[in-house]
Design a protein around this motif. Structure first.
Motif, short mmCIF file in Angstrom:
data_model
loop_
_atom_site.label_atom_id
_atom_site.label_comp_id
_atom_site.label_asym_id
_atom_site.label_seq_id
_atom_site.Cartn_x
_atom_site.Cartn_y
_atom_site.Cartn_z
N SER A 34 3.64 2.45 8.90
CA SER A 34 3.11 2.75 7.53
C SER A 34 3.93 1.89 6.45
N PRO A 82 -3.76 -2.10 2.70
CA PRO A 82 -3.55 -1.05 1.72
C PRO A 82 -4.81 -0.22 1.70
N GLY A 83 -4.64 1.05 1.69
CA GLY A 83 -5.89 1.88 1.48
C GLY A 83 -6.69 2.15 2.51
N TYR A 84 -6.12 1.82 3.78
CA TYR A 84 -6.62 1.95 5.09
C TYR A 84 -7.18 3.42 5.04
N GLN A 95 -11.22 -1.11 5.35
CA GLN A 95 -9.93 -1.85 4.62
C GLN A 95 -10.54 -2.24 3.23
N GLY A 144 -0.75 2.17 2.97
CA GLY A 144 -1.35 1.64 3.85
C GLY A 144 -0.94 1.62 5.17
N ARG A 145 -1.67 1.09 6.16
CA ARG A 145 -0.98 0.80 7.44
C ARG A 145 -0.50 -0.53 7.64
N ARG A 192 -4.26 3.98 -2.67
CA ARG A 192 -4.42 2.49 -2.92
C ARG A 192 -3.04 2.00 -2.31
#
Length: 360
Positions: free
Chosen positions: A165, A199-201, A206, A151-152, A148
């Protein structure tokens, strides 16, 4: 700037970006701030994200690469990281065993053998589900907080869309993201625009939305000369529908002046072949000093490619909970050693950077 030979094509950065003038802000230390220009809510379409070019891993301007086609990840998926329930072992007291008939004893013995085998199988499966503690590149499939908080990042430099990142960090403003400096500002060159954290990608999904930047921060030595010892960026993002970033996804704690050579897990979304940026991968091992003596950074054996820049390095990491302490970010590779990723040491300059950014 760390001397290294170009590995990938270089996109020249010759024009400035629109936005408020940069200014030195020094509530603590030597920090440079930039007020971010907001991306249009419709700018980062799935198509634009898919076409974004990963920022490279070589020093200075050599990090900014021309577009290269992606390729599916060659890494096999690791088994899920769920913890299997243990199998209870039944044990009869001696008195009960004494009154068992021969047939009952045989039945009990068979049941005990089956139970023991089941226990061994459960333990084997549980061990197999745990991610390796040493790897140069494996898909992270164990879940936990890190899925979580990591992310990207999608950003634009000189009209070219790029990806990096990053990680959500515990902070006073509950809105802070840590990444590489070159994912925020190209050394002494331009600041990024359209900067957005997802976040969390995961494979285009998404699950927690996208958070655009509102204020960006880098250390003075990075802003003035692209010094790799200071390749760290902090970005305060907007809330999403009134909800702060770390209230929604959590945040990894950050530490400064950590002991060197501690086992470290590095995470990111590599997007250069053989990876495609769609899944969270990680490296893990014990980092070492820079053998070329060009930086104070630490090196971690890691096959992750461009696009992993800015991903978090977590020490004291617990694979079950997915929590650790942020002690560096993925920064660069030497052109003559593609197997080692380097990350800056989080000393006093990064502490000043964090303390300034968390007040934004």
């Amino acid at each position: 700037m760390t001397p290294s030979l170009p590995l990938l094509a270089v996109t020249a950065l010759v024009t400035g970006l629109l936005g408020a003038p940069d200014r030195e802000v020094s509530p603590v230390g030597d920090v440079v701030e930039h007020v971010a220009g907001h991306a249009s809510g419709t700018y980062w379409t799935p198509q634009r994200m898919a076409r974004a070019v990963p920022i490279g891993l070589l020093g200075g301007l050599q990090r900014i690469t021309a577009a290269r086609p992606g390729a599916p990840s060659a890494l096999p998926a690791a088994p899920p990281g769920s913890v299997l329930p243990s199998v209870a072992r039944a044990a009869l007291p001696p008195a009960a065993r004494a009154v068992l008939a021969p047939g009952q004893a045989a039945s009990r013995s068979t049941a005990t053998t089956r139970t023991t085998r089941a226990s061994r199988t459960a333990r084997t499966r549980q061990a197999a589900a745990m991610p390796p503690a040493t790897t140069s590149g494996t898909r992270w499939a164990a879940g936990g907080s890190v899925t979580r908080t990591t992310g990207r990042v999608f950003l634009t430099l000189n009209g070219v869309d790029f990806s990096c990142s990053a990680s959500a960090v515990r902070s006073a403003n509950r809105d802070l993201v840590a990444t590489a400096g070159h994912c925020v500002k190209d050394g002494a060159g331009d600041w990024a625009e359209n900067w957005t954290f997802v976040p969390g990608y995961d494979e285009g999904r998404q699950p927690y939305g996208a958070f655009p930047a509102r204020r960006m921060f880098v250390a003075g030595p990075w802003s003035r000369s692209g010094n790799d010892d200071y390749d760290v960026g902090m970005v305060a993002v907007d809330d999403l529908d009134g909800q702060h970033l770390t209230d929604l996804v959590g945040g990894q704690p950050i530490a400064f002046d950590p002991p060197r050579s501690r086992r470290t897990y590095g995470f990111g979304f590599p997007a250069d072949p053989p990876y495609d940026g769609e899944r969270l991968l990680y490296c893990a091992g014990v980092p070492h000093g820079d053998p070329q003596g060009q930086t104070r950074d630490q090196g971690l054996r890691c096959d992750l490619t461009a696009g992993a820049s800015g991903g978090p390095w977590l020490s004291g990491f617990d694979p079950v909970s997915g929590r650790g302490t942020l002690t560096s970010v993925s920064s660069f590779k030497y052109s003559n050693d593609h197997r080692t990723m380097y990350g800056p040491y989080f000393g006093s300059a990064v502490r000043d950077l964090f303390r300034t950014a968390e007040r934004a």
